[in-house]
Design an enzyme around this catalytic site. Structure first.
Site, PDB file in Angstrom:
ATOM      1  N   SER A 179     -10.316  36.196 -25.844  1.00  0.00           N
ATOM      2  CA  SER A 179     -10.995  34.973 -25.234  1.00  0.00           C
ATOM      3  C   SER A 179     -10.456  35.007 -23.857  1.00  0.00           C
ATOM      4  CB  SER A 179     -11.058  33.521 -26.354  1.00  0.00           C
ATOM      5  OG  SER A 179      -9.988  33.488 -26.794  1.00  0.00           O
ATOM      6  N   HIS A 207     -16.254  35.111 -29.179  1.00  0.00           N
ATOM      7  CA  HIS A 207     -16.767  35.278 -28.172  1.00  0.00           C
ATOM      8  C   HIS A 207     -17.664  36.652 -27.884  1.00  0.00           C
ATOM      9  CE1 HIS A 207     -14.370  32.672 -26.470  1.00  0.00           C
ATOM     10  NE2 HIS A 207     -13.089  33.206 -27.343  1.00  0.00           N
ATOM     11  N   LYS A 237     -19.936  28.151 -30.143  1.00  0.00           N
ATOM     12  CA  LYS A 237     -19.856  28.700 -28.550  1.00  0.00           C
ATOM     13  C   LYS A 237     -21.566  28.958 -28.448  1.00  0.00           C
ATOM     14  CE  LYS A 237     -15.377  29.152 -28.559  1.00  0.00           C
ATOM     15  NZ  LYS A 237     -14.028  29.873 -29.250  1.00  0.00           N
TER      16      LYS A 237
HETATM   17  C1  LIG Z   1     -12.752  28.982 -29.951  1.00  0.00           C
HETATM   18  C2  LIG Z   1     -12.050  29.727 -30.794  1.00  0.00           C
HETATM   19  C3  LIG Z   1     -12.156  29.944 -32.525  1.00  0.00           C
HETATM   20  C4  LIG Z   1     -11.864  27.986 -32.913  1.00  0.00           C
HETATM   21  O1  LIG Z   1     -13.270  28.119 -32.926  1.00  0.00           O
HETATM   22  P1  LIG Z   1     -13.556  26.920 -33.112  1.00  0.00           P
HETATM   23  O2  LIG Z   1     -14.763  27.000 -34.123  1.00  0.00           O
HETATM   24  O3  LIG Z   1     -14.123  26.630 -31.710  1.00  0.00           O
HETATM   25  O4  LIG Z   1     -12.427  26.553 -34.071  1.00  0.00           O
HETATM   26  C5  LIG Z   1     -11.264  31.053 -32.868  1.00  0.00           C
HETATM   27  N1  LIG Z   1     -11.202  32.379 -32.719  1.00  0.00           N
HETATM   28  C6  LIG Z   1     -11.788  32.183 -30.890  1.00  0.00           C
HETATM   29  C7  LIG Z   1     -10.556  33.962 -29.911  1.00  0.00           C
HETATM   30  C8  LIG Z   1     -11.691  31.441 -30.313  1.00  0.00           C
HETATM   31  O5  LIG Z   1     -12.269  31.805 -28.923  1.00  0.00           O
END
Ligand SMILES: *Cc1c(COP(=O)(O)O)cnc(C)c1O
Length: 385
Positions: A179, A207, A237
């Site tokens: 990320s 992602h 996302k």
């Molecule tokens: C954003 C993210 C999460 C958490 O997901 P949410 O739905 O925002 O709680 C988990 N793992 C990674 C790699 C992320 O970037």
């Protein structure tokens, strides 16, 4: 009061280290152009990679979903909170990801806690890339399994750790796309190790989903098939809504339903959101031009930023980090951009290793070519000043 004073001291220490955080407040929907704390910005700061967070079709689906389902789930899934909106979305996600079954969660953080604590426990072992997301690390700690971390992408070290382990159940956990770096895990090689050492492979595809594999995510992109493979995707996302899902063999999903505490002891995700995510899956399928636009913006950014004193980390995903180094310098570049009406967050330790503070430039299919030019011009100005 002493307890409050203690916290004030800790906050002051963060201040001194340029590590004090505050939430910027948006007064607009998410998108490339946002109003933050009363000012308009061109933003490269969200994970809304396909530009769906404020898409009219999703807004309409949310409205329809509210009319059909009301607003709240009202109970946990196992009690009386699981609607046909949830069931239909789980089926649609499993089909889209080409995995046998899927289970919804309210967030990716929760999904990670659920899977890892349900599959390993005391006496077992988890093997985790050092740059994994914080939620995966928390899940590993909470599981009480032995927590073995290997250097980023270091398959030789992972192999040694697996070979040395006598744990009855082993689980390898990785981010598919990192990320804060934008690089991808070597999933095929990881699966080969999982097969050899009879371990689960858990892939956090927060992602990659919507972006890679024609939108189907990192597992389809890598062409992997295995009963030991478990994929987690987030729906807040690229999907533009909220929540998460875990996709895997039907027996794995059944076990999660029966044992994962972050699934059992929480209210179901809102049915109107489950309804809305189905519309976002349709857009992912029907509008491949969004991914083409994203790839075009990525190429333009790499071209435009060549020649700066700061380098873009190698990344073929919408996460394009510009490595700055020091915390204060990264903050200064971010502030310089902000003064020019451009919002790019500076990411500092502990989110990234010390000395590798960076600007996390996140691209969206909704960015226009001129947005990239404007960012590049501003960075060149700051580099020269
Ligand atoms: C954003 C993210 C999460 C958490 O997901 P949410 O739905 O925002 O709680 C988990 N793992 C990674 C790699 C992320 O970037």
């Amino acid at each position: 009061m002493r307890l409050i004073a203690q916290l004030q001291d800790k906050l002051a220490a963060l201040d001194g280290d340029h590590r004090r955080r505050r939430c910027p407040v948006l007064d607009s929907p998410q998108g490339p152009h946002v109003s933050i704390d009363g000012r308009d910005y061109l933003a490269f700061a969200s994970n809304d990679y396909l530009g769906l967070a404020n898409h009219p079709a999703l807004v309409a689906a949310a409205r329809d979903g509210a009319l059909r389902w009301g607003v709240g789930g009202g109970a946990s899934h196992l009690v009386a909170g699981h609607s046909t909106a949830h069931a239909a979305l789980e089926q649609a996600l499993a089909d889209w990801l080409r995995l046998p079954a899927a289970l919804l969660f309210s967030s990716g953080y929760q999904a990670n806690l659920a899977v890892i604590t349900a599959l390993v426990g005391r006496g077992d072992a988890v093997f985790a890339d050092r740059l994994n997301h914080a939620s995966l690390n928390d899940a590993c700690l909470l599981s009480r399994a032995e927590f073995k971390r290997f250097a980023h992408h270091d398959l030789a070290q992972l192999e040694r750790l697996l070979a040395a382990s006598t744990a009855p159940t082993k689980l390898i956990a990785v981010d598919a796309v990192y990320s804060m770096d934008g690089d991808c895990a070597p999933l095929a090689a990881l699966l080969a190790l999982a097969e050899r050492f009879d371990a689960w492979l858990y892939v956090d595809d927060a992602h990659g989903f919507g972006v890679l594999g024609e939108g189907r995510g990192s597992v389809v992109e890598a062409g992997l098939h295995s009963e030991r493979l478990i994929q987690m995707v987030t729906l807040g996302k690229a999907a533009g809504v909220a929540g998460a899902a875990v996709a895997a063999h039907a027996v794995v999903i059944d076990w999660l339903v029966n044992s994962a505490r972050p699934f059992i002891f929480t209210t179901s995700t809102s049915p109107l959101l489950a309804h809305t995510v189905q519309a976002s899956l349709r857009l992912m399928a029907d509008e491949p031009e969004r991914r083409a636009a994203l790839r075009a913006r990525m190429a333009e950014l790499k071209h435009q930023l060549a020649g700066l004193p700061w380098t873009l980390l190698p990344s073929d995903t919408p996460i394009q980090p510009l490595l700055i180094g020091g915390n204060a310098e990264a903050l200064a570049v971010s502030a310089g951009l902000r003064a020019r009406g451009i919002w790019v967050p500076a990411i500092r330790p502990p989110t990234v290793p010390p000395g590798s503070a960076r600007l996390r430039i996140a691209l969206s299919a909704a960015h226009q070519p001129q947005d990239i030019v404007r960012l590049a011009d501003a960075l060149r100005e700051l580099a020269a000043s």
